[in-house]
Structure formats: structure tokens, C-alpha cells
Design a protein around this motif. Sequence first.
Motif, PDB file in Angstrom:
ATOM      1  N   UNK A   1       0.819  -1.211   0.000  1.00 55.50           N
ATOM      2  CA  UNK A   1       0.000   0.000   0.000  1.00 55.50           C
ATOM      3  C   UNK A   1       0.856   1.267   0.000  1.00 55.50           C
ATOM      4  N   UNK A   2       2.079   1.145   0.472  1.00 52.40           N
ATOM      5  CA  UNK A   2       2.973   2.303   0.481  1.00 52.40           C
ATOM      6  C   UNK A   2       3.317   2.788  -0.914  1.00 52.40           C
ATOM      7  N   UNK A   3       3.146   1.903  -1.908  1.00 53.10           N
ATOM      8  CA  UNK A   3       3.478   2.285  -3.285  1.00 53.10           C
ATOM      9  C   UNK A   3       2.395   3.152  -3.922  1.00 53.10           C
ATOM     10  N   UNK A   4       1.264   3.340  -3.227  1.00 56.61           N
ATOM     11  CA  UNK A   4       0.211   4.188  -3.804  1.00 56.61           C
ATOM     12  C   UNK A   4       0.698   5.612  -4.014  1.00 56.61           C
ATOM     13  N   UNK A   5       1.722   6.012  -3.291  1.00 55.02           N
ATOM     14  CA  UNK A   5       2.233   7.385  -3.441  1.00 55.02           C
ATOM     15  C   UNK A   5       2.803   7.634  -4.833  1.00 55.02           C
ATOM     16  N   UNK A   6       3.049   6.559  -5.577  1.00 56.39           N
ATOM     17  CA  UNK A   6       3.569   6.718  -6.932  1.00 56.39           C
ATOM     18  C   UNK A   6       2.453   6.795  -7.972  1.00 56.39           C
ATOM     19  N   UNK A   7       1.204   6.716  -7.509  1.00 57.09           N
ATOM     20  CA  UNK A   7       0.050   6.962  -8.367  1.00 57.09           C
ATOM     21  C   UNK A   7      -0.171   5.912  -9.428  1.00 57.09           C
ATOM     22  N   UNK A   8      -0.906   6.325 -10.484  1.00 57.60           N
ATOM     23  CA  UNK A   8      -1.192   5.470 -11.633  1.00 57.60           C
ATOM     24  C   UNK A   8      -0.264   5.886 -12.764  1.00 57.60           C
ATOM     25  N   UNK A   9       0.576   4.963 -13.218  1.00 58.03           N
ATOM     26  CA  UNK A   9       1.541   5.271 -14.273  1.00 58.03           C
ATOM     27  C   UNK A   9       1.494   4.153 -15.309  1.00 58.03           C
ATOM     28  N   UNK A  10       0.539   4.253 -16.258  1.00 57.31           N
ATOM     29  CA  UNK A  10       0.388   3.188 -17.253  1.00 57.31           C
ATOM     30  C   UNK A  10       1.687   2.915 -18.007  1.00 57.31           C
ATOM     31  N   UNK A  11       1.901   1.655 -18.329  1.00 53.87           N
ATOM     32  CA  UNK A  11       3.116   1.243 -19.026  1.00 53.87           C
ATOM     33  C   UNK A  11       3.506  -0.160 -18.601  1.00 53.87           C
ATOM     34  N   UNK A  12       4.275  -0.848 -19.435  1.00 60.03           N
ATOM     35  CA  UNK A  12       4.579  -2.257 -19.175  1.00 60.03           C
ATOM     36  C   UNK A  12       6.060  -2.530 -18.926  1.00 60.03           C
ATOM     37  N   UNK A  13       6.916  -1.553 -19.087  1.00 60.17           N
ATOM     38  CA  UNK A  13       8.352  -1.813 -18.997  1.00 60.17           C
ATOM     39  C   UNK A  13       8.774  -2.236 -17.590  1.00 60.17           C
ATOM     40  N   UNK A  14       8.214  -1.607 -16.568  1.00 63.53           N
ATOM     41  CA  UNK A  14       8.605  -1.949 -15.198  1.00 63.53           C
ATOM     42  C   UNK A  14       8.187  -3.377 -14.840  1.00 63.53           C
ATOM     43  N   UNK A  15       6.948  -3.733 -15.180  1.00 68.75           N
ATOM     44  CA  UNK A  15       6.471  -5.058 -14.802  1.00 68.75           C
ATOM     45  C   UNK A  15       7.195  -6.139 -15.594  1.00 68.75           C
ATOM     46  N   UNK A  16       7.494  -5.883 -16.866  1.00 70.65           N
ATOM     47  CA  UNK A  16       8.259  -6.862 -17.643  1.00 70.65           C
ATOM     48  C   UNK A  16       9.658  -7.042 -17.059  1.00 70.65           C
ATOM     49  N   UNK A  17      10.245  -5.958 -16.563  1.00 69.39           N
ATOM     50  CA  UNK A  17      11.600  -6.012 -16.000  1.00 69.39           C
ATOM     51  C   UNK A  17      11.628  -6.961 -14.794  1.00 69.39           C
ATOM     52  N   UNK A  18      10.629  -6.826 -13.910  1.00 69.84           N
ATOM     53  CA  UNK A  18      10.589  -7.686 -12.723  1.00 69.84           C
ATOM     54  C   UNK A  18      10.229  -9.126 -13.096  1.00 69.84           C
ATOM     55  N   UNK A  19       9.236  -9.295 -13.958  1.00 71.33           N
ATOM     56  CA  UNK A  19       8.820 -10.643 -14.340  1.00 71.33           C
ATOM     57  C   UNK A  19       9.950 -11.422 -14.997  1.00 71.33           C
ATOM     58  N   UNK A  20      10.788 -10.734 -15.772  1.00 70.60           N
ATOM     59  CA  UNK A  20      11.925 -11.407 -16.410  1.00 70.60           C
ATOM     60  C   UNK A  20      12.886 -11.941 -15.348  1.00 70.60           C
ATOM     61  N   UNK A  21      13.095 -11.172 -14.278  1.00 70.44           N
ATOM     62  CA  UNK A  21      13.979 -11.611 -13.185  1.00 70.44           C
ATOM     63  C   UNK A  21      13.378 -12.809 -12.447  1.00 70.44           C
ATOM     64  N   UNK A  22      12.044 -12.948 -12.508  1.00 65.63           N
ATOM     65  CA  UNK A  22      11.351 -14.063 -11.842  1.00 65.63           C
ATOM     66  C   UNK A  22      11.198 -15.285 -12.754  1.00 65.63           C
ATOM     67  N   UNK A  23      11.745 -15.203 -13.961  1.00 62.09           N
ATOM     68  CA  UNK A  23      11.632 -16.325 -14.881  1.00 62.09           C
ATOM     69  C   UNK A  23      10.368 -16.292 -15.724  1.00 62.09           C
ATOM     70  N   UNK A  24       9.751 -15.118 -15.839  1.00 65.52           N
ATOM     71  CA  UNK A  24       8.540 -14.938 -16.649  1.00 65.52           C
ATOM     72  C   UNK A  24       7.423 -15.929 -16.293  1.00 65.52           C
TER      73      UNK A  24
END
Length: 427
Positions: free
Chosen positions: A22-45
Amino acid sequence: MGGVLLLSEEVMLYEEALEWIHGQTKFGIRPGLKRIFWVLEKLGNPQNNLFGIHIVGTNGKGSTVNNLQRILTASGYDVGTFTSPFIMDFRERISVNGHMISKTDLVICCDLIKPLTERIPLETDLGPITEFEIITIIMFYYFGKLHPVDIAIIEAGLGGRYDSTNVFKAFAVICPSIGLDHQDILGETYGQIAEQKAGVIKGGEKVLFAIDNAEAKQVFLEKSQTSGSQVYQYGVDYSMQKLANGYQFLSKQGNISDITLAMPGQHQVANAAHAIQACQLLKDKFPLTSDDAIRKGLEKNYWLGRTELMLPNVMIDGAHNKESIQALVDVLKTNYKDRHIHILVAAINTKPIEQMLELLQEVGDLEVTTFNYPKAFELDDYPLQFSRNKSFKDWLAKMQVKDSKDFYVITGSLYFISEVRQFFKKT
């Protein structure tokens, strides 16, 4: 004593995990897929391990997810669901067969994912990750690796093309409706909003939709055609017919009679039809999905906070935009036309409140209130002609619950409905 200590430690860790999310709500709504793809790749997709259905649209997403889950679970399959927002417990958002992710599993996911998200601002120029991105990553890891499921039914958050859920290839895309909502982000017109929703179509999916607006419908038809996806339109390729003993589902894949729907309203008839059509298209991979399982899944189905009766004459409904208010009004006109209806509304300040209140005035006495949420309408923000109440608790205190002629409806933002429902369950 040891067991008590273990429980205490688990709760502490769980509360820490929630605080981080919930602490991440301070970063608001920021549409885009690059951040989530970056993390998912580190998790083995893990998202690539899923067989799933993607639900997009304005209204009806959660009900359609729930219908599918009930039917497929009744058929004997493990069904993961991802929905938002939650009504009673944060963990509702990630569930298997209707059972929330455990606190222990949520902590396991957070312990693994948090260090990766902390690397993003240090190793990239993508900026910090958002709350919804974190929840979506947890969901993909949970269903893709930690607790594999037979099928995942995934509800998009905001839009589609740049929504965090748009990182997997779905078997089918379902769009129950397109309305004018979140226009500051998705676009001003039906067509612009539809372009964002249809952005999840990647090619080869089954695309099911019920769209009234001609411009929005054309967007989905053209996107499906250019991507080689097969279209199934509600009212054209599949439909529901009201009969004396319930409903009959009609489609090219086969008809099903004697269907009983627990949830009222024509919009719920359509939502049930989407689920049935999807199950028929899934039949080759999920052969245990029988007509009886479809009937069983729908006859006792309900969805928290949607036309839900808290008492025999008290309903809560998260009708949070013009289209969903119209659906609620239709239910009240059809099912409660002989009652004296009293309505309490609380909305957030991004909604067309004057149009919403005008519709509700057609069916009953109307009061407005506010609630504890950053974007909630304050009492002074509402149009002057409406009676104001400081809180829903004060409004409830005036109810005549023993008078069978009176019917009480609390509606508006789902965040407001969550607060109201939790109050009812505690009293």
C-alpha cells in the motif's frame, strides 16, 4: 505457546507486507509495461506458464470473472482469479477456487519480489514501481509458479493496452461493456476508450464482447480482424432468452435450458452469457465443463457488493459510474417497483455525479454522503438540491427495517461499499 508466537509472527510479517504494497500508492497510476516486464523477467517470466482469459471493459468485469470461476470450479478445475478492488479483505484480489491467497503465501511472494522492485530505480530510468504493478506481479508469480492453476481468469485494472495485466497471451478476451469512465486517462470518446481496452488483443484469441456503442464496437471488430482473432458478439453469436422456468442460452456451440441466475438485472444476464460462451469454447481443453456444471455455477452465484442484500430490505451496490447506475436503476424499477425506495450515494470526484444522481432520482428518495477516501466527494461538492448526511451510519440509524413497504439502497464507489459492507458484517 509456541503456536501462538508463530501466529503472531505471521501476522506481523503479513502486516509488513501489506504496508509495503500500500505504500506504493504514493507513486500513483503510471500506465506502461516496462517496469512489470523487467521484474517478471527476473522471476523467470511466470506469466508465460499461464493458460488464461483476460477480462477488460468498463462494467461487468468482476461479475464475469466470478461466473467463470464458479462454473469451472464446479467442473473440478483449479481456477485462479484476479480482481479489483477488494471489498472485505485485500487478499480477495488473488484467489483460487474462491479462496483467498494465504497470508503466508502473500508474504513469500513479497519477500521475493520486494528486492527486485527496489532495484528498478537504481538500475533503470523507469522510475519506481506502482502498487497495482506489485499486486499484478504477485498474482502472476502465485498462479505461474507458487500455486499453479488449471486456468487463470484475470481482470484488467485500468484500460488494457498499457495495463499491468497485459503481459500474457490469453486464450480468450472478454469485454462485457464499454462506457465513459476514466476519461482523463483512457480518452474522451467511446472509440478512444475501446482502443485502449482492445489493446490486449494480440492475435489468435477468441474475442467475446457486448458493446452497444457503434464506434466502440467497430474498434473491437477491426482489431480482431487485423489480428486474426475470432469474434463472438453477444446478441449475434450467443444470447440468453427468458423463459417461464429461467433462462435458455443460445449459441452455435449448443443451447442450454433451465438456467437460474442468482444475481438480478439484464446486465447480469449478459455477464452470465459471456461466461457460458467462454466455457463452451474451452470445452476441448476442459471437457468436464458440463451443462449441469454451468447451471450449478450460476444458480447460487453472487458477487460481494453488487446488488447484494445485507438485510431483506437493505441492498448495497457498487454502481460507480453512469452506466452501472443505469443498470441499478433498471433492477430497482423491475424488482422493487412496489416499494418505497430510499437511496444513499457516495462517489469519488472523477465521476459524472450530476448525471448519476439524476438517474437515481427516478426511483426513490435520495441523499448524499461522504466517506474516508482521498478522492471522495465532500458534502459541499454535491449539487445543492440533494439532502446531505454526514455518514452512512447516521442514515442507517433512521431506517425503518420492519416496514415491508420501505427498501433501502446504498450505492456509489466500491471503496465506499467496502466500508459499508464491513460495518454490516461487524454489527
